[in-house]
Enzyme design. Structure first.
Site, PDB file in Angstrom:
ATOM      1  N   LYS A  56       0.815  -1.217   0.000  1.00  0.00           N
ATOM      2  CA  LYS A  56       0.000   0.000   0.000  1.00  0.00           C
ATOM      3  C   LYS A  56       0.851   1.271   0.000  1.00  0.00           C
ATOM      4  CE  LYS A  56      -4.555  -1.407   0.689  1.00  0.00           C
ATOM      5  NZ  LYS A  56      -4.498  -2.765   1.188  1.00  0.00           N
ATOM      6  N   SER A 311       1.127 -10.080  -0.473  1.00  0.00           N
ATOM      7  CA  SER A 311       0.818  -8.648  -0.412  1.00  0.00           C
ATOM      8  C   SER A 311       1.090  -7.950   0.913  1.00  0.00           C
ATOM      9  CB  SER A 311      -0.638  -8.427  -0.827  1.00  0.00           C
ATOM     10  OG  SER A 311      -1.503  -9.234  -0.056  1.00  0.00           O
TER      11      SER A 311
END
Ligand SMILES: *Cc1c(COP(=O)(O)O)cnc(C)c1O
Length: 328
Positions: A56, A311
């Site tokens: 992110k 991720s």
């Protein structure tokens, strides 16, 4: 500024240039175990290696760097408790830009303290995520702060897309990429980058069986709302926005296959990464491995070159150990 409604590979190239001094390139690591098991070459893209433990940081940094001088001076705001909130706070702090995070009073103290220690001004209101969101927009209006959205923003999508460019650099022969999906910013960015270079590359999305809003929205043909159930892949929870502008259409356009994985499959995948690679992943981060290991899902053909996006790794020690203990 990204002017048109349609993102292109140029936007991803621009994002790579923009964030290059702030976000590190992550390793692409060949898993001998998974390769042997699936009779293919399987690579792990370690997005767990960023400062705050998830990809992110790419989108948040690109978005913040694209603000005007005036907007930067006034600061940014978000209402995310998770990886997005941490990434926005971290990126803003590094760039000397004030960051506010609005949270409900129900958010556990540990999370509040993490955000504070990263440099956020934390505002706590009400007792639901919706209260925090409403307050976030009110404060943004009153104080001229820019709301940094977690996925449905062109600069955020382009930032996440830089992963796709790195995959092509490190493994030009890649032909299948497995990507966790929540709001779809990660998927949209990577798919845009890959398909623009080679439309033959297969992009496979993965979510948990429990409350996958994007999956059910695609089936319905429009964004829908679902009740949230508890899941190990907590970072994949949340809606896609009823007024979704970008990611719904992009996921729809690019996705070749959408796989759902069970809680057991996620836990087994987390344990697999620990056992075979001594790699810690949170539930969301391990969903791609879960999809690959569930043989009935038959995702990979012999001799494929596959990349799986790991991720993120934000999980506490206790829930981590509880998740993996039965699968070691
Ligand atoms: C946010 C997040 C995702 C999903 O990203 P979207 O852009 O919302 O689809 C996947 N894994 C982790 C660890 C995340 O934090």
């Amino acid at each position: 500024m990204i002017q048109s409604d349609v993102l292109t590979i140029q936007d991803v190239w621009a994002a790579r240039k923009m964030i290059s001094n702030h976000v590190r390139k992550t390793p692409l690591f060949k898993s001998a175990h998974l390769s042997k098991q699936s009779d293919a070459s399987v690579f792990l893209k370690l997005e767990t290696m960023h400062e705050v433990g998830s990809f992110k940081i790419r989108g948040a940094t690109n978005k913040i760097l694209n603000l005007s001088t005036e907007e930067k001076k006034r600061g940014v705001i978000t209402f995310s408790t998770g990886n997005h909130g941490m990434a926005v706070t971290y990126a803003a702090q590094r760039l000397n830009i004030p960051a506010v995070v609005c949270l409900s009073n129900r958010v556990p103290e540990a999370k509040v303290n993490t955000l504070r220690s990263l440099g956020a001004t934390v505002k706590q209101v009400g007792d639901s995520q919706d209260d925090a969101e409403a307050y976030c927009y009110k404060l943004a209006d009153e104080e001229g702060l820019t709301v940094i959205k977690p996925f449905d923003d062109p600069h955020v999508i382009a930032g996440q897309g830089t992963i796709g460019l790195e995959l092509l650099d490190d493994c030009p022969e890649i032909n299948t990429v497995v990507i966790p999906v929540s709001g779809g910013g990660l998927f949209s960015g990577i798919a845009l980058a890959l398909k623009s270079c080679n439309s033959q590359i297969r992009v496979i999305g993965v979510s948990m069986e429990r409350s996958s809003v994007m999956y059910h929205s695609l089936h319905a043909g429009h964004p829908i709302i679902l009740n949230e159930e508890e899941t190990l892949a907590d970072s994949l929870l949340g809606g896609i926005g009823e007024d979704n502008k970008y990611t719904f259409d992009m996921v729809k356009k690019y996705i070749d296959e959408f796989v759902l994985v069970s809680e057991e499959e996620i836990a087994a995948a987390m344990a697999y990464l620990f056992k075979n690679h001594r790699l810690v992943s949170e539930g969301a981060g391990a969903t791609g491995i879960a999809a690959l290991l569930a043989t009935q899902k038959n995702l990979v053909l012999p001799r494929d070159n596959v990349a799986v996006i790991i991720s993120g790794n934000n999980i506490g020690a206790a829930p981590y150990m509880k998740a993996i203990q039965n699968y070691l």
